[in-house]
Design an enzyme around this catalytic site. Structure first.
Site, PDB file in Angstrom:
ATOM      1  N   ASN A 156     -12.232  -3.262   0.940  1.00 23.76           N
ATOM      2  CA  ASN A 156     -11.456  -3.654   1.751  1.00 23.76           C
ATOM      3  C   ASN A 156     -11.753  -3.374   3.588  1.00 23.76           C
ATOM      4  OD1 ASN A 156      -8.038  -3.210   3.062  1.00 23.76           O
ATOM      5  ND2 ASN A 156      -9.181  -1.622   3.611  1.00 23.76           N
ATOM      6  N   GLU A 157     -11.546  -4.203   4.282  1.00 21.20           N
ATOM      7  CA  GLU A 157     -12.536  -3.909   5.004  1.00 21.20           C
ATOM      8  C   GLU A 157     -13.268  -3.529   5.763  1.00 21.20           C
ATOM      9  OE1 GLU A 157      -9.426  -1.369   7.714  1.00 21.20           O
ATOM     10  OE2 GLU A 157      -8.666  -3.566   8.287  1.00 21.20           O
ATOM     11  N   GLU A 162       0.717  -1.330   0.105  1.00 21.24           N
ATOM     12  CA  GLU A 162       0.162   0.196   0.002  1.00 21.24           C
ATOM     13  C   GLU A 162       1.021   1.408   0.011  1.00 21.24           C
ATOM     14  OE1 GLU A 162      -2.798   0.593   3.288  1.00 21.24           O
ATOM     15  OE2 GLU A 162      -3.689   2.295   2.187  1.00 21.24           O
TER      16      GLU A 162
HETATM   17  O1  AHR Z   1      -1.898  -1.284   6.822  1.00 20.70           O
HETATM   18  C1  AHR Z   1      -2.141   0.024   7.242  1.00 20.70           C
HETATM   19  C2  AHR Z   1      -4.008  -0.147   7.260  1.00 20.70           C
HETATM   20  O2  AHR Z   1      -4.363  -0.983   8.030  1.00 20.70           O
HETATM   21  C3  AHR Z   1      -4.519  -0.861   5.810  1.00 20.70           C
HETATM   22  O3  AHR Z   1      -4.918   0.420   5.010  1.00 20.70           O
HETATM   23  C4  AHR Z   1      -5.984  -0.744   6.452  1.00 20.70           C
HETATM   24  O4  AHR Z   1      -6.713  -1.604   5.018  1.00 20.70           O
HETATM   25  C5  AHR Z   1      -5.838  -1.123   7.353  1.00 20.70           C
HETATM   26  O5  AHR Z   1      -7.143  -0.472   9.049  1.00 20.70           O
END
Ligand code: AHR
Length: 870
Positions: A597-598, A273
């Site tokens: 994503n989550e 990321e």
């Molecule tokens: O890994 C850092 C962050 O943690 C990511 O962007 C997110 O998906 C999670 O909350």
């Protein structure tokens, strides 16, 4: 069920500080008081006489709405035992938004998805008229909701008030199911009054009658939580006391080569990321910062006023925006006099190597025609020239100018400047954009490629897949900040850069094409993660509830499908042809695609995820879709996410959890109970052991290693896993701990990196049954030993992994009938140190191994033994 209208104040309360066990003498039922502790969540207290109350000191429900910090507040929760037997909690979110909040639970412990009905979103003008106030449209917020069930109507009536300046008005609406809501109408204050009571010392709330058994369940649960928390908070620092009695251990590792099972051969991968400058200023090798003059103060949420189009540049130039290089790249620099120049200081300076070749390029045009003589120049930190190149810029349309610069000596904080030497033939100014300095030495020599040392340290992990572009970056800070893959491909000057959710700028120079090429270069499967039509659950703008409007979802679904065609389609397909034009005529053979994503699993999410999932599966049934089950290892998103995945038949779901070392020690059986026959497999997409202070040390690394031995054991249900986050630039970290820290000249893998690397390099696809038998009665000590034995079909090697998270050594005898088929020489790699050691590195040696061999595991160590088949 009618709401008990209790006197507003119950007096004579006596509060105990801890949850008390229920005594035998209590009656069949007790009173339960539901209230808020400030705005932190829903709390409960109980009483047998409505005079003396015992606070349970436990938050049973908290609010998921909006970003961390300023939001996620639960104001004035109102609890109701519903006609459907469930508990319903309503609360107000803030004093601004036209929404209420609702969640339901069968037992007060497990709460279902939250919803935020827009009960004041209806025409506020109509509401204003109904109230008869001059400020039509002024009422929008929803405060202190109460609720009752209307037997005759078989519906719940919600009543709340709204404020506009000094005015207050009351409103109500009805719902039968807390999913659809009737019209909001104005009502009287008396409709709202009387449902809430106050208990001294606790606050405002609602009183209910519950069976004593229910109270017992609640208190048992709280005691269970307290017990688990104590385990999860155990730290190595307490080991000298906790394990004072421990002597060095003796035992055996008994392996049974006849019992084996297939496990995923894509288990170990990476999570990439652009957080903490992992991409821009990091892996992406561009040396010029803000090359396109698109930085904006808003990138930093307004915190850094200097973060604007001029950021990282110095000189006498202005910013222009007429006739830009591309509509997606609207700003550029203007030099309007001979001698005017601009100088870029890079990301904390530019590291230049003497004799290396650097591609320098820029776009320029002369608004009034004529010609300009320009010079690019590399200088060191003292202003000494290291290399230069000259150009004659002509014409009023944008044109690219390029040269190769070779510094005569090295610099750690080099700079690049562009100077207008002269303006001739009527030229009054020269405009420049996309000023770039790119080392030719990139990973695998890819143009527009990766910084080689960083890319290599990633490649050395031997990841079997790469998840990108996030994380939160993938779904973005609000609808207009989602990562849209189409904005990240094609000519660099046309890519639509935007704010990074981590409060800086994403150039998208490292875009989807570059990600896919990088995966190919390191032999990893690409796992792109696209938003599920909803932004990050912590978005500052609109939050989770702001899904892409349904009227635009067809287009969005097509955008997802187009990615698969772009990656895998024949070069004659519309999207495949763009990939081919970019330099990759052959398909990328994409196998996985992540959706979401989550995210919070809400109705808004479910509707959109389902549309995307069904469309992908209809058109590309072989693509494995990775769904999402929230940010934690339990709770409503986890439960509801798994439920949705089961209903839809999602191939894989992405679990995330950042937990304490103790959590990892005591949850090694987490996946043992997962259904082996379920269609849906697990991608443990983000995890890390977080010690207080967030160091990445032997304690965190070994708890991760211990847990990974259990993940390998469950490699039949866990298909993939990736530590998070991967990279962080020193001085720019948004998050700690990370796996690899770096600055412009150094790459600093952490202790945890070596655990990931040892699991990645020494992975297998067959899991062999083994038993670690140690003479040890202490369950806490036993939980700190782990073993995993795998075989790698490609090499036919046998790999034994052993973790000793104890302050004493363990001597193990290896026992296995088939061991004679391997060795006798084995590679032994050991990572060990004191728990707070951040610099430990693996050491390697060759050892002789056979049935009955004895192996010593040092205190606090991770050992890998690799044996070749004879
Ligand atoms: O890994 C850092 C962050 O943690 C990511 O962007 C997110 O998906 C999670 O909350």
């Amino acid at each position: 069920m009618k709401i008990a209208r209790l006197p507003l104040i119950l007096t004579g309360c006596l509060l105990f500080s801890l949850a008390q066990p229920v005594r035998a003498a209590v009656p069949d039922s007790v009173s339960l008081f539901a209230y808020a502790d400030g705005d932190k969540g829903l709390y409960l207290a109980w009483s047998t006489d409505d005079l003396h109350w015992t606070a349970m000191n436990h938050r049973f429900l908290s609010c998921d709405y909006g970003p961390w910090g300023s939001e996620k507040r639960m104001n004035h929760p109102f609890l109701l035992r519903g006609h459907d037997g469930r508990w319903h909690c309503l609360w107000s979110l803030n004093d601004r938004d036209p929404l209420l909040a609702h969640a339901a639970s069968p037992d007060l412990i497990n709460w279902k998805r939250q919803s935020y009905p827009g009960v004041m979103q209806a025409s506020s003008e109509a509401i204003g008229h109904a109230v008869g106030l001059p400020q039509t449209g002024a009422f929008s917020n929803c405060l202190m909701p109460v609720c009752r069930y209307l037997d005759d109507e078989q519906a719940y009536e919600l009543v709340w008030f709204s404020t506009a300046g000094a005015d207050t008005a009351y409103f109500k609406c009805r719902t039968a199911d807390f999913k659809t809501y009737g019209e909001t109408v104005s009502c009287r204050r008396s409709d709202w009054e009387g449902a809430i009571c106050r208990i001294e010392g606790l606050g405002q709330g609602t009183v209910h009658r519950i069976p004593t058994e229910t109270l017992q369940r609640l208190t048992d649960y709280i005691h269970g939580e307290a017990y688990r928390n104590a385990l999860h908070n155990e730290r190595c620092a307490d080991d000298p006391v906790r394990f004072a009695h421990l002597q060095p251990l003796q035992g055996e590792l008994r392996m049974d080569f006849r019992q084996e099972k297939a496990i995923s051969d894509h288990l170990m991968g990476i999570f990439f990321e652009d957080i903490s400058h992992a991409a821009d200023g990091g892996l992406y090798a561009e040396l010029v910062q803000n090359r396109s003059f698109e930085y904006q103060v808003a990138d930093t949420k307004g915190r850094n006023k200097n973060w604007n189009a001029r950021y990282a540049w110095q000189g006498n130039f202005s910013i222009g925006s007429e006739q830009p290089l591309a509509p997606t790249n609207p700003h550029y620099a203007v030099l309007d006099a001979a001698g005017a120049s601009l100088t870029n200081s890079g990301y904390d300076g530019m590291v230049l190597t003497a004799g290396d070749r650097y591609d320098c390029s820029f776009f320029a045009r002369l608004e009034q025609g004529g010609r300009a003589r320009m010079e690019v120049r590399l200088t060191d930190e003292n202003g000494h020239a290291l290399a230069s190149g000259r150009f004659i810029v002509k014409g009023s349309s944008w044109k690219k100018y390029a040269c190769t610069l070779t510094p005569s000596s090295a610099a750690e904080k080099g700079q690049l400047s562009l100077t207008c030497l002269s303006l001739e033939d009527g030229a009054a100014s020269v405009s420049a954009d996309m000023i770039s300095l790119f080392p030719q030495k990139t990973f695998k020599n890819r143009p527009n490629g990766m910084r080689p040392d960083l890319a290599q340290v990633i490649a050395d992990l031997h990841p079997r897949f790469v998840r990108f572009p996030g994380g939160c970056v993938a779904h973005g800070d609000g609808l207009d900040n989602m990562y849209r893959w189409k904005n990240t491909i094609g000519p660099l000057e046309r890519r639509q850069a935007q704010r990074n959710i981590w409060n800086y700028h994403q150039s998208y120079g490292l875009g989807y094409y570059e990600y896919f090429c990088f995966c190919e270069d390191i032999g990893a499967e690409p796992l792109p993660v696209l938003p599920a039509g909803v932004p990050c659950q912590n978005s500052a703008h609109g939050g989770q509830q702001g899904g892409i409007p349904m009227s635009e979802m067809d287009d969005y679904v097509q955008e997802v499908l187009d990615l698969i065609e772009w990656a895998n389609g024949d070069a004659r397909t519309p999207w495949g042809s763009l990939r081919a034009a970019a330099g990759h005529p052959k398909p990328f053979h994409l196998k996985y695609i992540g959706i979401g994503n989550e995210d919070l699993i809400t109705d808004v999410f479910e509707e959109r995820f389902t549309m995307i999932f069904n469309a992908v599966k209809a058109k590309y049934p072989d693509i494995k879709v990775v769904g999402t089950v929230g940010p934690f290892y339990r709770g409503s998103d986890y439960e509801e996410g798994w439920d949705l995945a089961g209903r839809l038949g999602v191939d894989i779901v992405d679990e995330h959890y950042y937990n304490s070392p103790g959590w990892f020690i005591y949850n090694q059986n987490f996946y043992d109970a997962y259904d082996r026959d379920a269609k849906t497999k697990v991608y443990l997409g983000e995890y890390a052991s977080h010690v207080p202070g967030k160091a990445n040390n032997i304690e965190s690394a070994l708890t991760e290693a211990l847990y990974l031995t259990a993940v390998e054991r469950n490699g039949d249900v866990v298909e993939m896993c990736s530590y998070a986050p991967l990279l962080a630039k020193e001085g720019h970290t948004n998050w700690n701990p990370d796996l690899i820290y770096f600055n412009n000249t150094e790459v600093k893998p952490t202790v945890g990196y070596y655990v990931q690397q040892l699991f990645g390099v020494h992975s297998g696809d067959r899991y062999l049954t083994s038993q670690l038998n140690v003479h040890l009665s202490d369950a806490k000590a036993r939980a700190r030993l782990g073993a995993s034995v795998v075989r790698d079909s490609r090499s036919s090697d046998l790999i034994v992994k052993l973790v000793n998270l104890l302050p004493v050594a363990a001597t193990l005898t290896l026992q296995a009938d088939g061991l004679a088929a391997y060795g006798p020489t084995a590679q032994k790699i050991t990572l060990s140190g004191q728990p707070d050691d951040r610099t430990a590195r693996p050491t390697e040696s060759d050892i002789e191994i056979g049935n009955g061999s004895v192996l010593e595991l040092p205190p606090y160590s991770f050992t890998v033994i690799r044996l070749h088949e004879k």
